[in-house]
Scaffold this motif. Sequence first.
Motif, PDB file in Angstrom:
ATOM      1  N   MET A   1      61.592 125.238  19.296  1.00  0.00           N
ATOM      2  CA  MET A   1      61.292 123.837  19.153  1.00  0.00           C
ATOM      3  C   MET A   1      59.773 123.668  19.257  1.00  0.00           C
ATOM      4  SD  MET A   1      62.681 120.654  21.486  1.00  0.00           S
ATOM      5  CE  MET A   1      63.957 121.666  22.099  1.00  0.00           C
ATOM      6  N   SER A   2      59.195 122.981  18.315  1.00  0.00           N
ATOM      7  CA  SER A   2      57.752 122.760  18.328  1.00  0.00           C
ATOM      8  C   SER A   2      57.473 121.260  18.372  1.00  0.00           C
ATOM      9  CB  SER A   2      57.104 123.389  17.106  1.00  0.00           C
ATOM     10  OG  SER A   2      57.579 122.771  15.940  1.00  0.00           O
ATOM     11  N   ALA A   3      56.280 120.951  18.850  1.00  0.00           N
ATOM     12  CA  ALA A   3      55.895 119.549  18.984  1.00  0.00           C
ATOM     13  C   ALA A   3      54.391 119.428  18.803  1.00  0.00           C
ATOM     14  CB  ALA A   3      56.307 119.018  20.349  1.00  0.00           C
ATOM     15  N   ARG A   4      53.936 118.200  18.706  1.00  0.00           N
ATOM     16  CA  ARG A   4      52.505 117.951  18.664  1.00  0.00           C
ATOM     17  C   ARG A   4      52.174 116.926  19.736  1.00  0.00           C
ATOM     18  NH1 ARG A   4      50.347 113.731  14.570  1.00  0.00           N
ATOM     19  NH2 ARG A   4      52.034 112.240  14.514  1.00  0.00           N
ATOM     20  N   ILE A   5      51.006 117.098  20.323  1.00  0.00           N
ATOM     21  CA  ILE A   5      50.514 116.179  21.343  1.00  0.00           C
ATOM     22  C   ILE A   5      49.286 115.504  20.765  1.00  0.00           C
ATOM     23  CG2 ILE A   5      49.557 115.989  23.660  1.00  0.00           C
ATOM     24  CD1 ILE A   5      51.137 118.526  24.375  1.00  0.00           C
ATOM     25  N   PHE A   6      49.296 114.182  20.768  1.00  0.00           N
ATOM     26  CA  PHE A   6      48.183 113.444  20.195  1.00  0.00           C
ATOM     27  C   PHE A   6      47.982 112.149  20.952  1.00  0.00           C
ATOM     28  CE2 PHE A   6      51.969 112.002  18.097  1.00  0.00           C
ATOM     29  CZ  PHE A   6      51.785 110.639  17.886  1.00  0.00           C
ATOM     30  N   GLN A   7      46.827 111.558  20.741  1.00  0.00           N
ATOM     31  CA  GLN A   7      46.517 110.272  21.333  1.00  0.00           C
ATOM     32  C   GLN A   7      46.735 109.203  20.284  1.00  0.00           C
ATOM     33  OE1 GLN A   7      42.618 110.221  22.993  1.00  0.00           O
ATOM     34  NE2 GLN A   7      43.206 108.866  24.647  1.00  0.00           N
ATOM     35  N   ARG A   8      47.313 108.098  20.709  1.00  0.00           N
ATOM     36  CA  ARG A   8      47.625 107.022  19.770  1.00  0.00           C
ATOM     37  C   ARG A   8      46.346 106.514  19.090  1.00  0.00           C
ATOM     38  NH1 ARG A   8      52.022 103.431  20.145  1.00  0.00           N
ATOM     39  NH2 ARG A   8      52.424 104.269  22.190  1.00  0.00           N
ATOM     40  N   PRO A   9      46.321 106.400  17.766  1.00  0.00           N
ATOM     41  CA  PRO A   9      45.118 105.908  17.081  1.00  0.00           C
ATOM     42  C   PRO A   9      44.970 104.392  17.261  1.00  0.00           C
ATOM     43  CG  PRO A   9      46.841 106.332  15.499  1.00  0.00           C
ATOM     44  CD  PRO A   9      47.358 106.803  16.831  1.00  0.00           C
ATOM     45  N   LYS A  10      43.753 103.929  17.159  1.00  0.00           N
ATOM     46  CA  LYS A  10      43.486 102.501  17.276  1.00  0.00           C
ATOM     47  C   LYS A  10      43.954 101.787  16.016  1.00  0.00           C
ATOM     48  CE  LYS A  10      39.780  99.205  18.009  1.00  0.00           C
ATOM     49  NZ  LYS A  10      40.276  98.337  16.975  1.00  0.00           N
ATOM     50  N   ASN A  11      44.601 100.663  16.199  1.00  0.00           N
ATOM     51  CA  ASN A  11      45.062  99.865  15.079  1.00  0.00           C
ATOM     52  C   ASN A  11      43.854  99.217  14.408  1.00  0.00           C
ATOM     53  OD1 ASN A  11      46.289  98.157  13.304  1.00  0.00           O
ATOM     54  ND2 ASN A  11      47.686  97.260  14.783  1.00  0.00           N
ATOM     55  N   ALA A  12      43.710  99.409  13.128  1.00  0.00           N
ATOM     56  CA  ALA A  12      42.560  98.872  12.404  1.00  0.00           C
ATOM     57  C   ALA A  12      42.638  97.357  12.241  1.00  0.00           C
ATOM     58  CB  ALA A  12      42.460  99.521  11.028  1.00  0.00           C
ATOM     59  N   MET A  13      43.808  96.784  12.421  1.00  0.00           N
ATOM     60  CA  MET A  13      43.968  95.355  12.206  1.00  0.00           C
ATOM     61  C   MET A  13      43.711  94.537  13.466  1.00  0.00           C
ATOM     62  SD  MET A  13      44.581  95.558   9.094  1.00  0.00           S
ATOM     63  CE  MET A  13      44.986  93.923   8.629  1.00  0.00           C
ATOM     64  N   SER A  15      41.436  94.232  17.365  1.00  0.00           N
ATOM     65  CA  SER A  15      40.257  94.705  18.077  1.00  0.00           C
ATOM     66  C   SER A  15      40.587  95.221  19.466  1.00  0.00           C
ATOM     67  CB  SER A  15      39.228  93.576  18.187  1.00  0.00           C
ATOM     68  OG  SER A  15      39.771  92.508  18.939  1.00  0.00           O
ATOM     69  N   GLY A  16      41.802  95.016  19.937  1.00  0.00           N
ATOM     70  CA  GLY A  16      42.184  95.432  21.284  1.00  0.00           C
ATOM     71  C   GLY A  16      42.290  96.934  21.420  1.00  0.00           C
ATOM     72  N   LYS A  17      42.177  97.401  22.658  1.00  0.00           N
ATOM     73  CA  LYS A  17      42.231  98.836  22.929  1.00  0.00           C
ATOM     74  C   LYS A  17      43.368  99.190  23.874  1.00  0.00           C
ATOM     75  CE  LYS A  17      37.325  99.310  22.196  1.00  0.00           C
ATOM     76  NZ  LYS A  17      36.024  99.568  22.781  1.00  0.00           N
ATOM     77  N   ALA A  18      44.392  98.363  23.943  1.00  0.00           N
ATOM     78  CA  ALA A  18      45.526  98.631  24.815  1.00  0.00           C
ATOM     79  C   ALA A  18      46.300  99.844  24.311  1.00  0.00           C
ATOM     80  CB  ALA A  18      46.448  97.418  24.876  1.00  0.00           C
ATOM     81  N   LEU A  19      46.823 100.625  25.213  1.00  0.00           N
ATOM     82  CA  LEU A  19      47.675 101.793  24.952  1.00  0.00           C
ATOM     83  C   LEU A  19      46.946 102.942  24.262  1.00  0.00           C
ATOM     84  CD1 LEU A  19      50.919 100.008  23.717  1.00  0.00           C
ATOM     85  CD2 LEU A  19      50.363 100.684  26.040  1.00  0.00           C
ATOM     86  N   LEU A  20      45.608 102.889  24.191  1.00  0.00           N
ATOM     87  CA  LEU A  20      44.871 103.965  23.546  1.00  0.00           C
ATOM     88  C   LEU A  20      44.682 105.156  24.467  1.00  0.00           C
ATOM     89  CD1 LEU A  20      42.098 102.092  21.546  1.00  0.00           C
ATOM     90  CD2 LEU A  20      44.256 102.993  20.736  1.00  0.00           C
ATOM     91  N   ALA A  21      44.851 104.969  25.762  1.00  0.00           N
ATOM     92  CA  ALA A  21      44.613 106.049  26.719  1.00  0.00           C
ATOM     93  C   ALA A  21      45.812 106.974  26.847  1.00  0.00           C
ATOM     94  CB  ALA A  21      44.257 105.469  28.083  1.00  0.00           C
ATOM     95  N   GLU A  22      46.998 106.541  26.425  1.00  0.00           N
ATOM     96  CA  GLU A  22      48.175 107.381  26.612  1.00  0.00           C
ATOM     97  C   GLU A  22      48.292 108.456  25.527  1.00  0.00           C
ATOM     98  OE1 GLU A  22      51.458 104.714  26.709  1.00  0.00           O
ATOM     99  OE2 GLU A  22      51.592 104.579  24.558  1.00  0.00           O
ATOM    100  N   TRP A  23      48.869 109.578  25.917  1.00  0.00           N
ATOM    101  CA  TRP A  23      49.088 110.709  25.016  1.00  0.00           C
ATOM    102  C   TRP A  23      50.568 110.779  24.688  1.00  0.00           C
ATOM    103  CZ3 TRP A  23      45.411 114.132  23.100  1.00  0.00           C
ATOM    104  CH2 TRP A  23      44.110 113.899  23.550  1.00  0.00           C
ATOM    105  N   ILE A  24      50.885 111.168  23.462  1.00  0.00           N
ATOM    106  CA  ILE A  24      52.262 111.172  22.981  1.00  0.00           C
ATOM    107  C   ILE A  24      52.659 112.590  22.592  1.00  0.00           C
ATOM    108  CG2 ILE A  24      53.816 110.292  21.198  1.00  0.00           C
ATOM    109  CD1 ILE A  24      52.025 107.811  21.107  1.00  0.00           C
ATOM    110  N   LEU A  25      53.833 113.013  23.041  1.00  0.00           N
ATOM    111  CA  LEU A  25      54.418 114.281  22.623  1.00  0.00           C
ATOM    112  C   LEU A  25      55.522 113.933  21.639  1.00  0.00           C
ATOM    113  CD1 LEU A  25      55.096 117.388  24.609  1.00  0.00           C
ATOM    114  CD2 LEU A  25      56.990 116.457  23.357  1.00  0.00           C
ATOM    115  N   GLU A  26      55.385 114.415  20.416  1.00  0.00           N
ATOM    116  CA  GLU A  26      56.321 114.099  19.342  1.00  0.00           C
ATOM    117  C   GLU A  26      56.843 115.407  18.757  1.00  0.00           C
ATOM    118  OE1 GLU A  26      55.798 110.669  16.300  1.00  0.00           O
ATOM    119  OE2 GLU A  26      54.806 112.431  15.484  1.00  0.00           O
ATOM    120  N   PHE A  27      58.146 115.532  18.632  1.00  0.00           N
ATOM    121  CA  PHE A  27      58.750 116.765  18.138  1.00  0.00           C
ATOM    122  C   PHE A  27      58.632 116.872  16.620  1.00  0.00           C
ATOM    123  CE2 PHE A  27      60.817 116.027  22.181  1.00  0.00           C
ATOM    124  CZ  PHE A  27      60.699 117.268  22.763  1.00  0.00           C
ATOM    125  N   ALA A  28      58.444 118.081  16.158  1.00  0.00           N
ATOM    126  CA  ALA A  28      58.361 118.335  14.718  1.00  0.00           C
ATOM    127  C   ALA A  28      59.765 118.268  14.117  1.00  0.00           C
ATOM    128  CB  ALA A  28      57.752 119.708  14.469  1.00  0.00           C
TER     129      ALA A  28
END
Length: 92
Positions: A1-13, A15-28
């Motif tokens: 089982m493989s996965a990727r760990i990434f940080q949530r990108p900022k929404n371009a629409m 200006s807020g920066k909420a939830l940008l500090a959390e990291w997400i583990l998502e399975f392939a």
Amino acid sequence: MSARIFQRPKNAMQSGKALLAEWILEFAPADAQKPDPLTGWAGSMDTQRQVQLKFPDVEAAKAYADKYGIEAEVHATPPRRLKIQAYADNFR
């Protein structure tokens, strides 16, 4: 089982920066999606595709992956480049 760990990108629409500090583990995805013969919707029998685990930092996400034997690849967040521009520049 493989996965990727990434940080949530900022929404371009927004200006807020909420939830940008959390990291997400998502399975392939384990298998390709196929159209359902009855409805025609794309889907698969892979239930891991629906799982997203959220962590406060990258070390916690890596520790979780190591504990459960998940091969995780960390995708670093690209640095944000701000384009400083004055409102008056629109009229030059």
